[in-house]
Design a protein around this motif. Structure first.
Motif, PDB file in Angstrom:
ATOM      1  N   SER A  25      29.308  38.283  36.776  1.00  0.00           N
ATOM      2  CA  SER A  25      29.505  37.450  37.252  1.00  0.00           C
ATOM      3  C   SER A  25      29.671  38.056  39.101  1.00  0.00           C
ATOM      4  O   SER A  25      29.950  39.378  39.016  1.00  0.00           O
ATOM      5  CB  SER A  25      30.659  37.541  37.722  1.00  0.00           C
ATOM      6  OG  SER A  25      31.780  38.198  37.481  1.00  0.00           O
ATOM      7  N   THR A  26      29.048  37.626  39.977  1.00  0.00           N
ATOM      8  CA  THR A  26      28.638  38.659  41.636  1.00  0.00           C
ATOM      9  C   THR A  26      30.309  37.564  42.827  1.00  0.00           C
ATOM     10  O   THR A  26      30.364  36.644  42.401  1.00  0.00           O
ATOM     11  CB  THR A  26      28.094  38.621  42.261  1.00  0.00           C
ATOM     12  OG1 THR A  26      27.525  36.609  42.338  1.00  0.00           O
ATOM     13  CG2 THR A  26      26.640  38.536  41.458  1.00  0.00           C
ATOM     14  N   PHE A  27      30.118  38.145  43.057  1.00  0.00           N
ATOM     15  CA  PHE A  27      31.422  37.859  43.962  1.00  0.00           C
ATOM     16  C   PHE A  27      31.346  38.327  44.970  1.00  0.00           C
ATOM     17  O   PHE A  27      31.395  39.559  45.907  1.00  0.00           O
ATOM     18  CB  PHE A  27      33.400  37.539  43.294  1.00  0.00           C
ATOM     19  CG  PHE A  27      33.847  39.174  42.740  1.00  0.00           C
ATOM     20  CD1 PHE A  27      33.688  40.084  43.288  1.00  0.00           C
ATOM     21  CD2 PHE A  27      33.146  39.192  41.223  1.00  0.00           C
ATOM     22  CE1 PHE A  27      33.927  41.144  42.977  1.00  0.00           C
ATOM     23  CE2 PHE A  27      33.256  40.184  40.652  1.00  0.00           C
ATOM     24  CZ  PHE A  27      34.100  41.147  41.444  1.00  0.00           C
ATOM     25  N   GLY A  49      33.362  40.374  48.092  1.00  0.00           N
ATOM     26  CA  GLY A  49      33.962  41.552  48.409  1.00  0.00           C
ATOM     27  C   GLY A  49      34.151  42.702  47.671  1.00  0.00           C
ATOM     28  O   GLY A  49      33.274  43.280  46.829  1.00  0.00           O
ATOM     29  N   GLY A  50      35.030  44.175  48.047  1.00  0.00           N
ATOM     30  CA  GLY A  50      35.478  45.250  47.747  1.00  0.00           C
ATOM     31  C   GLY A  50      35.875  44.858  45.931  1.00  0.00           C
ATOM     32  O   GLY A  50      36.681  44.097  46.212  1.00  0.00           O
ATOM     33  N   THR A  51      35.522  46.131  45.540  1.00  0.00           N
ATOM     34  CA  THR A  51      36.605  46.093  44.122  1.00  0.00           C
ATOM     35  C   THR A  51      36.974  47.166  43.956  1.00  0.00           C
ATOM     36  O   THR A  51      36.230  47.979  44.331  1.00  0.00           O
ATOM     37  CB  THR A  51      35.513  46.148  43.088  1.00  0.00           C
ATOM     38  OG1 THR A  51      34.833  44.577  43.233  1.00  0.00           O
ATOM     39  CG2 THR A  51      36.378  45.789  41.419  1.00  0.00           C
TER      40      THR A  51
END
Lengths: 338, 338
Positions: A264-266, A268-270
């Motif tokens: 999955s792409t979303f 913002g940062g992780t």
């Protein structure tokens, strides 16, 4: 024609001209599916403006014009439309690969434009998409749909191919212990594709109604809150939750030298503890689009079930409401009919 | 005996009893090397207390006692020490693999305790380390050092094995374009190991004096500030900078479907844009320890140069100052002699 468009930070169904095609095919969309990527675009997170949507099934309305010189590349508006190109004919039911490459780089030359640096992507990058009455795509992107597959299933070809893409990226042994994080439509498709390898599959999710679907398919299901109990249990974990927390949960679930596939792409940062990847020698493999052939085979042979993933259908005119609805928790696939 | 210890948030050289060994070998350390992991421990980041250090060369002082039943596992203090065990004899010069497994789990049973869940790690996890006059390790961890390799080079066996570990995790083709991020001692070892595959190697760093060493070895060198000019140019990138920024720089440098190998561990979180891993289908592979055999072969045949990586040598009594010195920018390997 009507098209569901995101422009000037606003989502609306608008009347726009039918696409002009000289060297591409024109397709009349019969059904399109709403993906979480559509929701990200409509939130302004993806930098795309235009007609959204990339999951569709449709009918070839027009093939590229035949040029007097005999090659479609030189066709002009004065040339007549073709009635057939390769295996494709006017009136044929098709689905379409969403990446359209430059046709000239080394990747395109070997028939895989998915990473062409100059690619456009249907409804995502530089190319109007599928939530519309008509779309255009290069002829090479179109693939006939076998008669056995109804439109409502064929519209899942693109997301199912994305799930099949996992198997292009990692090899999974029949005795592997596999986990999927995320009980949304992508997670449920990934779980079914993994199961075709013979691997045992556990699905981690947050929604009782979705976990029930997974249970009906014979998967072990675990509420994400209880996931820590299964730390270091899995050989391969698919992150399909659409949430940054899925990355770190994946690291928890894997045993040393395990493989975490990011689907999955979303926006913002992780924040990750990269030292865990090093100390446990984890492999993290990103996976985006897959080939349509594998997905159509699974649909034709009923090897995966997509019926239970269909939540609701709206008319294209009602596209804005459909997108709002698709964003609600508990919903799975929402379809749009032009 | 003297030992450089971190305990109660304080680093000091202390006098402690010589290790007691019944079922392990006692090794008199002749030279040890300071690693960045030692610095992390001395900053209190790694949760370890005790004698630090895990890079060493030494002489076997005592082998495990021979039990009356004939197996060392049952040996007691009344049994006599052995003069030889397998290929090892008292007085032999050895280096030692740093992971000591439980000996019973499936990983240990196939001879690879590096990921045993119950492992101790020399000077890092649950086991006193090498910056001391003596250390103990299981006999199975000790490996004789060929005569051709002087102590000053043999002490690099562990970090060089860690660099060789890259090739256990990813296969690198001879025509690959490889990059190493980080011009420290680990980066310079990684670059040399990569070059043994035939791959062309570019080293990205921040220190002129270290980049000059790389240039002498025939590597292309780039100041990290100019790294963006080489975006999407590499098939494989090794992150050995010890800095969170190395992760995102690695993603910049790789072309689609490239491989990012993470070598350095550091304290704290790293903020990454996970979507880039998905969209470009990057593989991220963590790599920690490697096998010593490969490293000793490279040292024996002079296939890598470690001489230019030696910055300074201190006596063990001066261990605290040596660690401070090793933390200064521009320094490479600092050695300790008991």
């Amino acid at each position: 024609m009507k098209a569901l468009r995101y422009e000037n930070r606003e989502l609306a169904v608008r009347d726009i001209p039918k696409p002009q095609t000289n060297d591409e095919a024109l397709v009349r969309v019969t059904l399109s599916g709403i993906c979480n990527t559509d929701l990200e675009i409509a939130r302004g997170y993806a930098g795309f403006e235009g007609t959204i949507g990339h999951e569709f099934v449709g009918i070839i309305e027009e093939l590229p014009r035949v040029s007097k010189a005999g090659t479609s590349a030189k066709a002009s508006a004065d040339d007549p439309p073709s009635l057939s190109v390769g295996l494709l004919t006017q009136g044929q039911r098709v689905v379409g690969e969403i990446n359209a490459g430059c046709g000239r780089c080394s990747l395109c030359q070997v028939g895989d434009p998915r990473h062409c640096a100059k690619r456009t992507v249907l409804g995502i990058v530089g190319r109007d998409g599928a939530h519309a009455e008509f779309l255009k795509l290069p002829v090479a992107n179109l693939i006939p749909v076998p008669n056995e597959i109804p439109d409502e299933y064929a519209v899942f070809t693109e997301p199912l191919a994305a799930a099949c893409g996992i198997l292009e990226r990692v090899s999974i042994k029949a005795d592997a212990r596999a986990a999927v994080i995320g009980d949304g439509k992508l997670g449920l498709l990934c779980a079914q594709v993994l199961a075709t390898t013979g691997a045992s599959v556990t699905l981690f999710g947050k929604h009782d109604n979705k976990l029930r679907i997974a249970k009906r398919h014979g998967f072990e299901t675990v509420l994400a809150d209880n996931a820590k109990l299964q730390a270091r249990q899995f050989d391969v974990v698919i992150e399909a939750s659409g949430s940054p927390s899925g990355f770190n949960l994946g690291l928890d679930l894997l045993h040393p030298r395990g493989v975490l596939v990011l689907k999955s792409t979303f926006h913002g940062g992780t924040n990750i503890d990269a030292a865990r990847i090093v100390v446990n020698e984890i492999t993290v493999a990103g996976s985006r689009c897959g080939r349509f052939g594998a997905a159509l085979d699974l649909l034709r042979t009923n090897a995966v079930d997509v019926d239970s993933l269909i939540s609701e259908e709206f008319t294209l005119s009602d596209g804005v409401r459909a997108l709002q609805r698709a964003a609600e928790p508990g919903l799975l696939k929402v379809l749009l009919r032009p």
